[in-house]
Design an enzyme around this catalytic site. Structure first.
Site, PDB file in Angstrom:
ATOM      1  N   GLY A 128      -5.605  -2.025   4.267  1.00  0.00           N
ATOM      2  CA  GLY A 128      -4.492  -2.825   3.778  1.00  0.00           C
ATOM      3  C   GLY A 128      -3.247  -1.970   3.662  1.00  0.00           C
ATOM      4  N   THR A 142      -0.199   0.493   2.190  1.00  0.00           N
ATOM      5  CA  THR A 142      -0.170   1.793   1.513  1.00  0.00           C
ATOM      6  C   THR A 142       0.015   1.638  -0.004  1.00  0.00           C
ATOM      7  OG1 THR A 142       0.572   2.839   3.544  1.00  0.00           O
ATOM      8  CG2 THR A 142       0.979   4.048   1.502  1.00  0.00           C
ATOM      9  N   THR A 171      -1.029  -0.715  -2.012  1.00  0.00           N
ATOM     10  CA  THR A 171      -2.320  -1.099  -2.598  1.00  0.00           C
ATOM     11  C   THR A 171      -3.312   0.056  -2.489  1.00  0.00           C
ATOM     12  OG1 THR A 171      -1.887  -3.387  -1.945  1.00  0.00           O
ATOM     13  CG2 THR A 171      -4.120  -2.874  -2.588  1.00  0.00           C
ATOM     14  N   GLY A 172      -3.260   0.790  -1.410  1.00  0.00           N
ATOM     15  CA  GLY A 172      -4.149   1.955  -1.249  1.00  0.00           C
ATOM     16  C   GLY A 172      -3.950   2.961  -2.378  1.00  0.00           C
ATOM     17  N   GLU A 180      -7.687   2.862   4.984  1.00  0.00           N
ATOM     18  CA  GLU A 180      -6.997   2.613   6.269  1.00  0.00           C
ATOM     19  C   GLU A 180      -5.733   1.843   5.929  1.00  0.00           C
ATOM     20  OE1 GLU A 180      -7.800   3.885   8.993  1.00  0.00           O
ATOM     21  OE2 GLU A 180      -9.960   4.206   9.034  1.00  0.00           O
ATOM     22  N   CYS A 235      -2.365  -3.062  12.508  1.00  0.00           N
ATOM     23  CA  CYS A 235      -1.994  -1.787  11.866  1.00  0.00           C
ATOM     24  C   CYS A 235      -1.477  -0.812  12.911  1.00  0.00           C
ATOM     25  CB  CYS A 235      -3.176  -1.216  11.120  1.00  0.00           C
ATOM     26  SG  CYS A 235      -4.663  -1.096  12.109  1.00  0.00           S
TER      27      CYS A 235
HETATM   28  P1  NAD Z   1      -2.517  -5.727   0.985  1.00  0.00           P
HETATM   29  O1  NAD Z   1      -2.583  -4.297   0.575  1.00  0.00           O
HETATM   30  O2  NAD Z   1      -1.501  -6.595   0.372  1.00  0.00           O
HETATM   31  O3  NAD Z   1      -3.929  -6.448   0.664  1.00  0.00           O
HETATM   32  C1  NAD Z   1      -5.138  -5.966   1.203  1.00  0.00           C
HETATM   33  C2  NAD Z   1      -6.294  -6.344   0.292  1.00  0.00           C
HETATM   34  O4  NAD Z   1      -6.156  -5.658  -0.962  1.00  0.00           O
HETATM   35  C3  NAD Z   1      -6.383  -7.826  -0.051  1.00  0.00           C
HETATM   36  O5  NAD Z   1      -7.756  -8.202   0.011  1.00  0.00           O
HETATM   37  C4  NAD Z   1      -5.871  -7.884  -1.475  1.00  0.00           C
HETATM   38  O6  NAD Z   1      -6.374  -8.974  -2.210  1.00  0.00           O
HETATM   39  C5  NAD Z   1      -6.404  -6.573  -2.029  1.00  0.00           C
HETATM   40  N1  NAD Z   1      -5.732  -6.072  -3.232  1.00  0.00           N
HETATM   41  C6  NAD Z   1      -4.471  -6.322  -3.652  1.00  0.00           C
HETATM   42  N2  NAD Z   1      -4.219  -5.638  -4.797  1.00  0.00           N
HETATM   43  C7  NAD Z   1      -5.352  -4.932  -5.095  1.00  0.00           C
HETATM   44  C8  NAD Z   1      -5.713  -4.025  -6.135  1.00  0.00           C
HETATM   45  N3  NAD Z   1      -4.869  -3.699  -7.115  1.00  0.00           N
HETATM   46  N4  NAD Z   1      -6.948  -3.491  -6.122  1.00  0.00           N
HETATM   47  C9  NAD Z   1      -7.815  -3.788  -5.126  1.00  0.00           C
HETATM   48  N5  NAD Z   1      -7.530  -4.645  -4.117  1.00  0.00           N
HETATM   49  C10 NAD Z   1      -6.317  -5.216  -4.105  1.00  0.00           C
HETATM   50  O7  NAD Z   1      -2.419  -5.710   2.578  1.00  0.00           O
HETATM   51  P2  NAD Z   1      -2.228  -6.951   3.574  1.00  0.00           P
HETATM   52  O8  NAD Z   1      -0.833  -7.471   3.411  1.00  0.00           O
HETATM   53  O9  NAD Z   1      -3.376  -7.886   3.432  1.00  0.00           O
HETATM   54  O10 NAD Z   1      -2.364  -6.237   4.998  1.00  0.00           O
HETATM   55  C11 NAD Z   1      -1.290  -5.718   5.702  1.00  0.00           C
HETATM   56  C12 NAD Z   1      -1.258  -4.207   5.634  1.00  0.00           C
HETATM   57  O11 NAD Z   1      -2.522  -3.675   6.024  1.00  0.00           O
HETATM   58  C13 NAD Z   1      -0.252  -3.581   6.586  1.00  0.00           C
HETATM   59  O12 NAD Z   1       0.452  -2.538   5.940  1.00  0.00           O
HETATM   60  C14 NAD Z   1      -1.125  -2.993   7.703  1.00  0.00           C
HETATM   61  O13 NAD Z   1      -0.540  -1.926   8.408  1.00  0.00           O
HETATM   62  C15 NAD Z   1      -2.333  -2.594   6.943  1.00  0.00           C
HETATM   63  N6  NAD Z   1      -3.500  -2.473   7.829  1.00  0.00           N
HETATM   64  C16 NAD Z   1      -3.994  -1.227   8.087  1.00  0.00           C
HETATM   65  C17 NAD Z   1      -5.062  -1.077   8.965  1.00  0.00           C
HETATM   66  C18 NAD Z   1      -5.636   0.287   9.289  1.00  0.00           C
HETATM   67  O14 NAD Z   1      -6.706   0.352   9.875  1.00  0.00           O
HETATM   68  N7  NAD Z   1      -4.974   1.372   8.942  1.00  0.00           N
HETATM   69  C19 NAD Z   1      -5.629  -2.215   9.559  1.00  0.00           C
HETATM   70  C20 NAD Z   1      -5.103  -3.468   9.261  1.00  0.00           C
HETATM   71  C21 NAD Z   1      -4.030  -3.592   8.389  1.00  0.00           C
END
Ligand code: NAD
Length: 479
Positions: free
Chosen positions: A224, A226, A228-229, A246, A280
């Site tokens: 997801g 950065t 949130t990561g 990731e 991504c």
């Molecule tokens: P996001 O971070 O908003 O959400 C991802 C997940 O995290 C969702 O399931 C969400 O409910 C959960 N989440 C939200 N807050 C949380 C918390 N505090 N604790 C635990 N989980 C929580 O990301 P998104 O908008 O769904 O995805 C888009 C992003 O993902 C883009 O930045 C994209 O580049 C990245 N991405 C990266 C890869 C990779 O392999 N590096 C692959 C696909 C997408």
């Protein structure tokens, strides 16, 4: 409207609260799912912890067989899963260059089968008169998998199969934007798995936070954004969980002078715009030598104008809508910023009429690093093309970003491209391609794009801990 239940301990669990899931092509709900809360999330973790006792004791061969069976149920149910993906993500059934729902489901089945055949044998590090050293790989326990909305089934498969194969049990939480395919896939997988081995719950930050902080969760694999990561890393730190993160990318593609644009340009276009740029490791910043800059800008804009954008269920659609209204707002704000910063919008630059979240494929010229559209990840159908004058300059521009997921070099001269590849500060470099992941090639980001890798043996090892067994002969009895 069909409601999709949670799957806990092999059971379909309905909750009092349902949330509607919007089809971004219409802006209207097409299905709903049961909503988990932290209490339900705790039940799922408990079920996975219980199942770990027996699942972790199965032989490698038995777990390989189960993982193949998951691949088989995905294959068998391909038409249904494709429809669900198309409706919840908006991606077309076929899609630009064949990148669409069909590829996502077929790719998930292929990935499951490939990964199921990986093995983690005991490594013998030393075996001589002074002793024998063995390296064993042990499962970790309960793995929490948290996924985004752009490739929900494929990313779920990338998380789940290696975790299970290594002997862990899993609780997966998909994005609230795209929960349906994951719930259905986990239900199908539970038709072949023992109860509790693979559980699926829904929810957003509160449920996610419980998964990443719970004492019974041994590892978090997260794909997801950065920001949130970073939250997950903080939340997981109290119990020192293992992490694979990731995260976001803002990948640069470098076109070397003298490249044959007739063959490179269509391929580059696909690498930027497939899945509407919502990948991504899509190519998100294109750097072209000034000698070919105008030709590249003209060609990319001409191609963008011809792309068929529409409802992904309609045959021939190449690009669907942006997946959600919040992401569309980011795209709109970055294009507005680009205009203010002197960027020239060569095509698109606006929403398309209709109720869905459609945005015209957009190419912007005349910007460089320092403008928001170049520096930030748009995660939508918008591409800035930047001119450069020397190879030293273009490497500097490409590396001048916090993200470090992927990068690419495009050239007829493969040696010249190879010489530049190692200078890019990112986890994967493609030459004359971009973003093409494959199950035998480790994939992960550096800098703010993440921690650790997925895929292949290196990815599988991240689902384990090492145990060294060091065997020393006793000294012979004194005679
Ligand atoms: P996001 O971070 O908003 O959400 C991802 C997940 O995290 C969702 O399931 C969400 O409910 C959960 N989440 C939200 N807050 C949380 C918390 N505090 N604790 C635990 N989980 C929580 O990301 P998104 O908008 O769904 O995805 C888009 C992003 O993902 C883009 O930045 C994209 O580049 C990245 N991405 C990266 C890869 C990779 O392999 N590096 C692959 C696909 C997408």
């Amino acid at each position: 409207m069909q409601n999709y239940p949670l799957i806990i301990n092999g059971q379909r669990i309905d909750s009092h609260q349902h949330s509607e899931v919007i089809n971004p092509a219409t802006g209207l709900p097409f299905a709903s799912c049961s909503q988990a809360d932290v209490h339900v999330a705790q039940q799922a973790i408990g079920a996975a912890a219980q199942a770990f006792n027996s699942w972790s004791k199965l032989s490698q061969g038995q777990r390989q067989e189960y993982c193949h069976q998951i691949g088989a149920v995905i294959e068998t149910n391909m038409p249904e899963l494709m429809q669900l993906i198309c409706q919840e993500t908006g991606k077309p059934m076929g899609g630009l260059n064949g990148v669409g729902a069909g590829m996502e489901v077929g790719g998930s089945a292929f990935w499951a089968h490939f990964t199921a055949d990986l093995e983690l044998p005991v490594e013998i590090l030393q075996d001589d008169d002074s002793g024998r050293v063995e390296l064993h790989r042990k499962p970790l326990g309960v793995v929490a998998s948290i996924t985004p909305w752009n490739w929900p089934l494929l990313i779920a498969t990338w998380h789940v199969i290696p975790a299970l194969l290594a002997g862990n049990t899993v609780v997966i939480k998909p994005s609230p934007y795209t929960p349906i395919t994951t719930l259905r896939m986990v239900e199908l997988a539970n038709s072949v798995l023992p109860p509790g081995v693979l559980n699926a719950i829904t929810g957003d930050g509160d449920v996610g936070n419980l998964l990443t902080s719970h004492p019974q969760t041994a590892k978090v694999i997260f794909t997801g954004s950065t920001p949130t990561g970073r939250k997950i890393m903080a939340s997981a730190s109290a119990s020192l969980k293992r992490l694979t993160l990731e995260l976001g990318g803002n990948d640069a593609g470098l076109v070397l002078p003298g490249t044959n644009l007739d063959s490179a340009m269509p391929a580059i276009f696909g690498c930027c715009f497939h899945n509407n740029g919502q990948t991504c490791a899509a190519l998100k910043r294109l750097y072209v030598h000034r000698s070919q800059y105008q030709a590249m800008c003209d060609g990319m804009a001409a191609k963008a104008r011809t792309v068929k954008v529409g409802n992904g269920l309609k045959e021939g659609t190449e690009l669907g809508p942006v997946q959600n209204a919040a992401q569309l707002a980011i795209v709109e704000s970055l294009v507005a910023a680009a205009k203010e910063e002197g960027g020239k919008v060569l095509c698109g630059g606006e929403r398309l009429p209709g109720d869905g979240y459609f945005y015209a494929p957009t190419v912007v010229a005349g910007l460089s690093n320092g403008s928001r559209l170049v520096d930030e990840e748009p995660f939508g159908p918008v591409l800035p093309i930047v001119a450069y004058d020397s190879l030293e300059e273009v490497i500097e521009l490409a590396n001048d970003n916090d993200a470090g997921l992927g990068g690419s070099v495009w050239a007829d001269d493969l040696d010249a491209a190879h010489a530049l590849a190692g200078k890019l500060a990112c986890g994967t470099v493609w030459i004359n391609d971009h973003g093409a992941v494959q199950p035998n090639m480790p994939f992960g980001g550096v800098k703010q794009s993440g921690l650790g890798v997925e895929f292949g043996l290196e990815g599988l090892k991240e689902m384990t801990s090492c145990q060294s067994i060091c065997i020393k002969p006793l000294a012979p009895k004194p005679s």
